[in-house]
Design a protein around this motif. Structure first.
Motif, mmCIF file in Angstrom:
data_model
loop_
_atom_site.group_PDB
_atom_site.id
_atom_site.type_symbol
_atom_site.label_atom_id
_atom_site.label_comp_id
_atom_site.label_asym_id
_atom_site.label_seq_id
_atom_site.Cartn_x
_atom_site.Cartn_y
_atom_site.Cartn_z
ATOM 1 N N LYS A 1 75.058 -9.891 -16.203
ATOM 2 C CA LYS A 1 74.430 -11.068 -16.823
ATOM 3 C C LYS A 1 75.493 -12.031 -17.351
ATOM 4 N N THR A 2 76.516 -11.490 -18.004
ATOM 5 C CA THR A 2 77.581 -12.326 -18.553
ATOM 6 C C THR A 2 78.324 -13.075 -17.451
ATOM 7 N N VAL A 3 78.658 -12.364 -16.372
ATOM 8 C CA VAL A 3 79.399 -12.985 -15.274
ATOM 9 C C VAL A 3 78.552 -14.060 -14.589
ATOM 10 N N LYS A 4 77.299 -13.744 -14.342
ATOM 11 C CA LYS A 4 76.437 -14.710 -13.670
ATOM 12 C C LYS A 4 76.258 -15.965 -14.505
ATOM 13 N N GLU A 5 76.019 -15.805 -15.802
ATOM 14 C CA GLU A 5 75.858 -16.964 -16.677
ATOM 15 C C GLU A 5 77.166 -17.747 -16.791
ATOM 16 N N GLY A 6 78.284 -17.036 -16.881
ATOM 17 C CA GLY A 6 79.577 -17.713 -17.007
ATOM 18 C C GLY A 6 79.926 -18.529 -15.784
ATOM 19 N N LEU A 7 79.732 -17.947 -14.605
ATOM 20 C CA LEU A 7 80.030 -18.679 -13.373
ATOM 21 C C LEU A 7 79.040 -19.817 -13.164
ATOM 22 N N GLY A 8 77.795 -19.604 -13.585
ATOM 23 C CA GLY A 8 76.811 -20.673 -13.501
ATOM 24 C C GLY A 8 77.167 -21.840 -14.397
ATOM 25 N N PHE A 9 77.700 -21.546 -15.577
ATOM 26 C CA PHE A 9 78.103 -22.599 -16.516
ATOM 27 C C PHE A 9 79.214 -23.459 -15.925
ATOM 28 N N SER A 10 80.087 -22.843 -15.141
ATOM 29 C CA SER A 10 81.206 -23.595 -14.568
ATOM 30 C C SER A 10 80.762 -24.621 -13.537
ATOM 31 N N ASN A 11 79.577 -24.435 -12.947
ATOM 32 C CA ASN A 11 79.037 -25.343 -11.940
ATOM 33 C C ASN A 11 79.907 -25.420 -10.692
ATOM 34 N N LEU A 12 80.698 -24.375 -10.465
ATOM 35 C CA LEU A 12 81.545 -24.329 -9.271
ATOM 36 C C LEU A 12 80.935 -23.511 -8.149
ATOM 37 N N PHE A 13 79.906 -22.726 -8.471
ATOM 38 C CA PHE A 13 79.416 -21.742 -7.525
ATOM 39 C C PHE A 13 77.941 -21.912 -7.196
#
Length: 438
Positions: free
Chosen positions: A68-80
């Motif tokens: 959950k942490t990784v998915k939310e973090g990468l989603g926040f970056s808007n790169l993926f």
């Protein structure tokens, strides 16, 4: 807020202060080289983020929280663009032992695959992660992350940081902090939070008015303006021992900005006019930087500390100027817009974001190249947008907006895309500053 009120607010603030990727790159850690993957046009990186394997029980809970942490973090970056893993992404019977099925990944359009396993070792959480280039079928990263259970969020963000650096060749904002002002308690106090709005905590409790907080580049000091003495005074708090210093001069001392870990600039009025001075963390004055009849406020520095952008009313209404720190030579940067304030220099040193009060009554955020070219509006049609501040990697900007009523914090990509609210906190939130410290 109508245009007359907007004008009054901006004038009052000024008086108080007088007072991605094409191509993107995959880093092969073992070979120490970058592998270019060409994309048609720009766009996000197509990533399959596999569920972390676990034996069950507590380890499964850890795996779920990590995912959950990784998915939310990468989603926040808007790169993926995060894709669900194909059911046959692993050829083996268990997620850890099986090989990666690159054919299955290609069938869903994945460019990068990341997966791993969670286990308990020595009483700590242990997470083994792997990242593959699905086109070249190469292992790009294999790394273990270990820590206490309460550090799972940090472990997830550590992997996110490694992944983004792997794919872009640049450090990210993971682990950084944002300081800001909030009226949650009824007074304007300094708060801080994680880069994504989590972990909000109150820093000051003066029950007065605090303004313009900024963290030093090494995270050791917090500088801010407070009215606890009855007038706006700059305070510098050592966050390691909580000792507080101030500039022992008459008049106002406001609007701090760090040049480096040992010097910051601020506006002082003890010599009559409101000028910008360089000071030390102990409050001692190093030297005076500006000398004009107009008000000089809101300093911000290039990454190398050799140039300072600031707001000056020396030619009438406030505009942004740039001064060379060695020679003292100053040039005007902004000519478009009659009321330009709150400059923020990008970490790369090539751009400056700032706020403009427009004829429509809106306050919008613009960005301009440091040489005066490339002017671009980032916000439009959403009332008042102020106080831009860059993320440590320059990919995002945090700012204040009242587009939904009261003043709240928002973030957007550095090109103005993907604007969204950062956190849910009572009261107004304003004057954010994104720390370079991680």
């Amino acid at each position: 807020m109508n245009s007359r009120t907007s004008k009054g607010v901006i004038a009052a603030v000024l008086l108080l202060w007088s007072l991605f990727l094409s191509p993107f790159f995959l880093h092969a850690e073992e070979q120490g080289e970058y592998i270019a993957i060409r994309k048609q046009g720009g766009g996000k990186i197509a990533l399959v983020l596999d569920r972390a394997a676990a034996k069950g029980g507590k380890e499964s809970e850890w795996a779920q929280e990590f995912d959950k942490t990784v998915k939310e973090g990468l989603g926040f970056s808007n790169l993926f663009s995060i894709l669900p893993p194909p059911s046959n992404v692993r050829a083996g019977s268990d997620g850890k032992a099986g090989g990666v099925n690159f054919g299955a990944l290609s069938s869903v359009g994945a460019e990068v695959y990341a997966g791993g396993a969670v286990s308990k070792k020595g009483g700590k959480v242990n997470i083994d992660m792997e990242v593959y280039d699905t086109f070249g079928t190469k292992l790009l990263l294999k790394k273990s992350y270990s820590g206490k259970e309460e550090h799972l969020r940090s472990l997830g963000h550590a992997f996110c940081a490694d992944l983004i650096e792997l794919l872009t060749g640049k450090k990210s904002f993971f682990g950084s902090k944002i300081v800001f002002i909030s009226s949650k308690t009824g007074s304007k106090e300094v708060y801080r939070c994680d880069f994504d709005g989590h972990g909000v905590e109150q820093v000051t409790n003066f029950r007065s008015i605090s303004l313009t907080p900024v963290l030093s580049p090494d995270g050791r000091y917090l500088a801010y303006t407070s009215y606890t003495s009855g007038r706006p005074t700059l305070y510098i708090r050592n966050l390691q021992d909580n000792k507080i210093s101030s500039v022992a001069k008459n008049g106002v001392s406001v609007d701090p900005s760090w040049r480096n870990a040992t010097e910051l600039a601020t506006t002082l009025s003890f010599e009559g006019d409101q000028e910008i001075y360089l000071v030390r963390p102990d409050g001692g004055i190093v030297r005076r930087l500006t000398n004009s009849k107009g008000i000089d406020v809101s300093p911000t520095f290039s990454a190398d500390g050799r140039q300072m952008a600031f707001v000056s009313a020396r030619n009438g209404l406030p505009q942004i100027f740039i001064q060379d720190m060695q020679s003292g030579l100053t040039r005007r940067l902004t000519y478009s817009g009659r009321y330009n304030t709150q400059p923020s220099w990008s970490p790369a040193g090539d751009k400056i974001a700032y706020s403009t009060w427009e004829k429509t009554g809106e306050i919008n955020i613009f960005v301009i190249n440091a040489d005066g070219s490339g002017l671009k509006r980032l916000t439009s049609g959403v009332r008042e947008n102020e106080s831009p501040s860059w993320s440590p990697d320059g990919s995002m900007i945090v700012f204040t907006s009242n587009r939904q009523g009261g003043k709240k914090l928002y973030v957007m990509s550095s090109n103005g895309e993907n604007q969204r609210r950062l956190l849910q906190v009572d009261g107004d939130q304003m004057q954010p500053s994104w720390s370079l410290f991680r």
